[in-house]
Design an enzyme around this catalytic site. Structure first.
Site, PDB file in Angstrom:
ATOM      1  N   ALA A  11       0.843  -1.207   0.000  1.00  0.00           N
ATOM      2  CA  ALA A  11       0.000   0.000   0.000  1.00  0.00           C
ATOM      3  C   ALA A  11       0.873   1.249   0.000  1.00  0.00           C
ATOM      4  O   ALA A  11       0.568   2.241   0.648  1.00  0.00           O
ATOM      5  CB  ALA A  11      -0.932  -0.020   1.209  1.00  0.00           C
ATOM      6  N   GLN A  13       3.371   3.866  -2.621  1.00  0.00           N
ATOM      7  CA  GLN A  13       3.031   4.871  -3.640  1.00  0.00           C
ATOM      8  C   GLN A  13       2.195   4.271  -4.766  1.00  0.00           C
ATOM      9  O   GLN A  13       1.184   4.840  -5.170  1.00  0.00           O
ATOM     10  CB  GLN A  13       4.320   5.470  -4.233  1.00  0.00           C
ATOM     11  CG  GLN A  13       5.172   6.223  -3.236  1.00  0.00           C
ATOM     12  CD  GLN A  13       4.593   7.579  -2.890  1.00  0.00           C
ATOM     13  OE1 GLN A  13       3.397   7.725  -2.631  1.00  0.00           O
ATOM     14  NE2 GLN A  13       5.436   8.589  -2.878  1.00  0.00           N
ATOM     15  N   GLY A  15       0.653   1.231  -4.687  1.00  0.00           N
ATOM     16  CA  GLY A  15      -0.536   0.592  -4.114  1.00  0.00           C
ATOM     17  C   GLY A  15      -1.658   1.594  -3.866  1.00  0.00           C
ATOM     18  O   GLY A  15      -2.831   1.339  -4.192  1.00  0.00           O
ATOM     19  N   ASP A  34      -0.791  -4.390   3.674  1.00  0.00           N
ATOM     20  CA  ASP A  34       0.606  -3.956   3.842  1.00  0.00           C
ATOM     21  C   ASP A  34       1.061  -4.373   5.235  1.00  0.00           C
ATOM     22  O   ASP A  34       0.256  -4.494   6.157  1.00  0.00           O
ATOM     23  CB  ASP A  34       0.722  -2.427   3.695  1.00  0.00           C
ATOM     24  CG  ASP A  34       2.122  -1.973   3.303  1.00  0.00           C
ATOM     25  OD1 ASP A  34       2.308  -1.504   2.167  1.00  0.00           O
ATOM     26  OD2 ASP A  34       3.053  -2.104   4.137  1.00  0.00           O
ATOM     27  N   ILE A 119       4.247  -6.147  -9.913  1.00  0.00           N
ATOM     28  CA  ILE A 119       4.900  -4.899 -10.349  1.00  0.00           C
ATOM     29  C   ILE A 119       6.279  -4.756  -9.686  1.00  0.00           C
ATOM     30  O   ILE A 119       7.151  -4.035 -10.159  1.00  0.00           O
ATOM     31  CB  ILE A 119       4.017  -3.665  -9.997  1.00  0.00           C
ATOM     32  CG1 ILE A 119       2.610  -3.796 -10.616  1.00  0.00           C
ATOM     33  CG2 ILE A 119       4.669  -2.378 -10.486  1.00  0.00           C
ATOM     34  CD1 ILE A 119       1.714  -2.563 -10.409  1.00  0.00           C
ATOM     35  N   ARG A 152       5.489   4.847 -22.147  1.00  0.00           N
ATOM     36  CA  ARG A 152       6.555   5.873 -22.154  1.00  0.00           C
ATOM     37  C   ARG A 152       7.010   6.141 -23.591  1.00  0.00           C
ATOM     38  O   ARG A 152       7.147   7.297 -23.999  1.00  0.00           O
ATOM     39  CB  ARG A 152       7.733   5.396 -21.296  1.00  0.00           C
ATOM     40  CG  ARG A 152       7.419   5.452 -19.821  1.00  0.00           C
ATOM     41  CD  ARG A 152       8.562   4.955 -18.950  1.00  0.00           C
ATOM     42  NE  ARG A 152       8.249   5.233 -17.543  1.00  0.00           N
ATOM     43  CZ  ARG A 152       8.658   4.500 -16.520  1.00  0.00           C
ATOM     44  NH1 ARG A 152       9.409   3.426 -16.718  1.00  0.00           N
ATOM     45  NH2 ARG A 152       8.319   4.829 -15.282  1.00  0.00           N
ATOM     46  N   HIS A 176      12.384  -5.950 -18.247  1.00  0.00           N
ATOM     47  CA  HIS A 176      12.114  -4.566 -17.823  1.00  0.00           C
ATOM     48  C   HIS A 176      13.400  -4.038 -17.188  1.00  0.00           C
ATOM     49  O   HIS A 176      13.530  -3.944 -15.983  1.00  0.00           O
ATOM     50  CB  HIS A 176      10.976  -4.598 -16.798  1.00  0.00           C
ATOM     51  CG  HIS A 176      10.539  -3.253 -16.322  1.00  0.00           C
ATOM     52  ND1 HIS A 176      10.234  -2.214 -17.163  1.00  0.00           N
ATOM     53  CD2 HIS A 176      10.324  -2.777 -15.064  1.00  0.00           C
ATOM     54  CE1 HIS A 176       9.851  -1.170 -16.452  1.00  0.00           C
ATOM     55  NE2 HIS A 176       9.915  -1.485 -15.175  1.00  0.00           N
TER      56      HIS A 176
END
Ligand code: APR
Length: 320
Positions: A11, A13, A15, A34, A119, A152, A176
């Site tokens: 939880a 930035q 989240g 979290d 992520i 991007r 990535h």
């Protein structure tokens, strides 16, 4: 019909931004998990209190208990640490691998039917470890990177050509990281491939090369500006696009870190490839043909991911 349940593991930035977007888009009810006491509860309450003004119907709950994610339809994982200036995503490997173990077990025990989007970085190795630790089917566990890297790329291209971002398509293959492969040949303005636009004088090869490099460095550019953490608005938006594709069975064609079984010459590992996302999770991996030069760049990127996976196995010998 009950609203879908969306569990956000982490939880911080990203989240918090995810929770806000889920509520604004009314994709479902949110459980924010979290280990930091108070953070998920505070963010859930704060977002819920924006509901009357925004007019959304969504329940939000913050928790430190995995039992609260029971039966989640989608889990989006951002638990772990982000990088600071001067760090590469790979520097996060040791600490975030331990986090993936506890998160993977929490999902396995409480939400085994969920579609899981990872992520946490370094992404391709962490999503591989998360699938191993959770034991969920590989088509239900994927990583968010390609949608962000492509976004991007599309943003930079739309600025260069002074056209709407809606009309710029792009996709980025590979891991990535610094070795990602923004595909120039498969990126277009309304179907016109970038190499043709260079021939038409819309831009020069030098400028296009610089945009490709800026795309590769896109994450580091934000880290350098923020100084206290990494990007969160665009990463959260990208993961929401993938979650929505699953929940609404949209069959979206999106690049993401998927478990390859021979596609593009990759077997038994996760790497960024074009996929179709629908109600079946990763329903298909599009086995695109690459030129010799593209294949070399892609293989180089795959090898970098392989190195990280081997490092994970060295740290945690329960990983096969
Ligand atoms: N279980 C659950 N949550 C955890 C755990 C754990 N074992 N360990 C850490 N967290 C939580 C932290 O308490 C923090 O609230 O994960 C959250 C991470 O949030 P931020 O530090 O704000 O990081 P964020 O910017 O959201 O990025 C998260 O995504 O893009 C990647 O590189 C980035 O790996 C990073 C991740």
């Amino acid at each position: 019909m009950a609203r879908p349940k969306i569990a956000l593991i982490g939880a911080g930035q990203i989240g918090g931004t995810l929770a806000h977007l889920v509520a604004l888009k009314e994709l479902g009810d949110v459980v924010l998990f979290d280990i930091a006491e108070g953070t998920p509860e505070g963010k859930a309450l704060d977002i819920a209190e924006s509901g009357p003004s925004e007019g959304f119907d969504a329940k939000l709950k913050g928790t430190q208990s995995y039992a609260d994610i029971a039966g989640a339809d989608v889990c989006i994982v951002t638990a772990g640490v982000p990088r600071k200036p001067g760090m590469s995503r790979d520097d996060l490997l040791g600490i975030n691998l331990k986090v993936m173990k506890s998160v993977g077990e929490g999902i396995r025990d409480n939400a085994p039917d969920a579609f899981v989007i990872c992520i946490t970085n370094p992404l391709d190795a962490m999503v591989w470890a998360l699938q191993q630790f959770s034991g969920l089917p590989a088509n239900k566990v994927c990583g968010m990177a390609g949608v962000l890297d492509s976004a991007r790329f599309r943003h930079f291209l739309a600025e260069e050509f002074n056209v709407s971002m809606k009309d710029v398509t792009a996709f980025v293959l590979g891991g990535h990281g610094d070795t990602m492969v923004p595909s120039v040949r498969y990126s277009t303005v309304a179907g016109i491939p970038l190499p043709d636009l260079v021939k038409m004088g819309w831009t020069s090869q030098e400028k296009l090369d610089a945009i490709v490099q800026r795309t590769r460095d896109g994450g580091a550019e934000i880290v350098g500006l923020l100084k206290t953490g990494s990007a969160y608005y665009a990463p959260a938006t990208s993961a929401i696009e993938m979650a929505e594709a699953y929940l609404k069975d949209q069959k979206r064609v999106l690049p993401c870190a998927a478990h390859c079984n021979g596609e593009l010459g990759v077997k038994g590992m996760y790497v960024g490839v074009p996929t179709v996302i629908g109600a079946g999770g990763i329903e298909r991996i599009i086995d695109v043909t690459l030129t010799k030069e593209e294949q070399e760049m892609f293989d180089n990127s795959v090898n970098a991911v392989k190195g990280l996976v081997e490092a994970c196995k060295g740290i945690d010998n329960s990983l096969a």
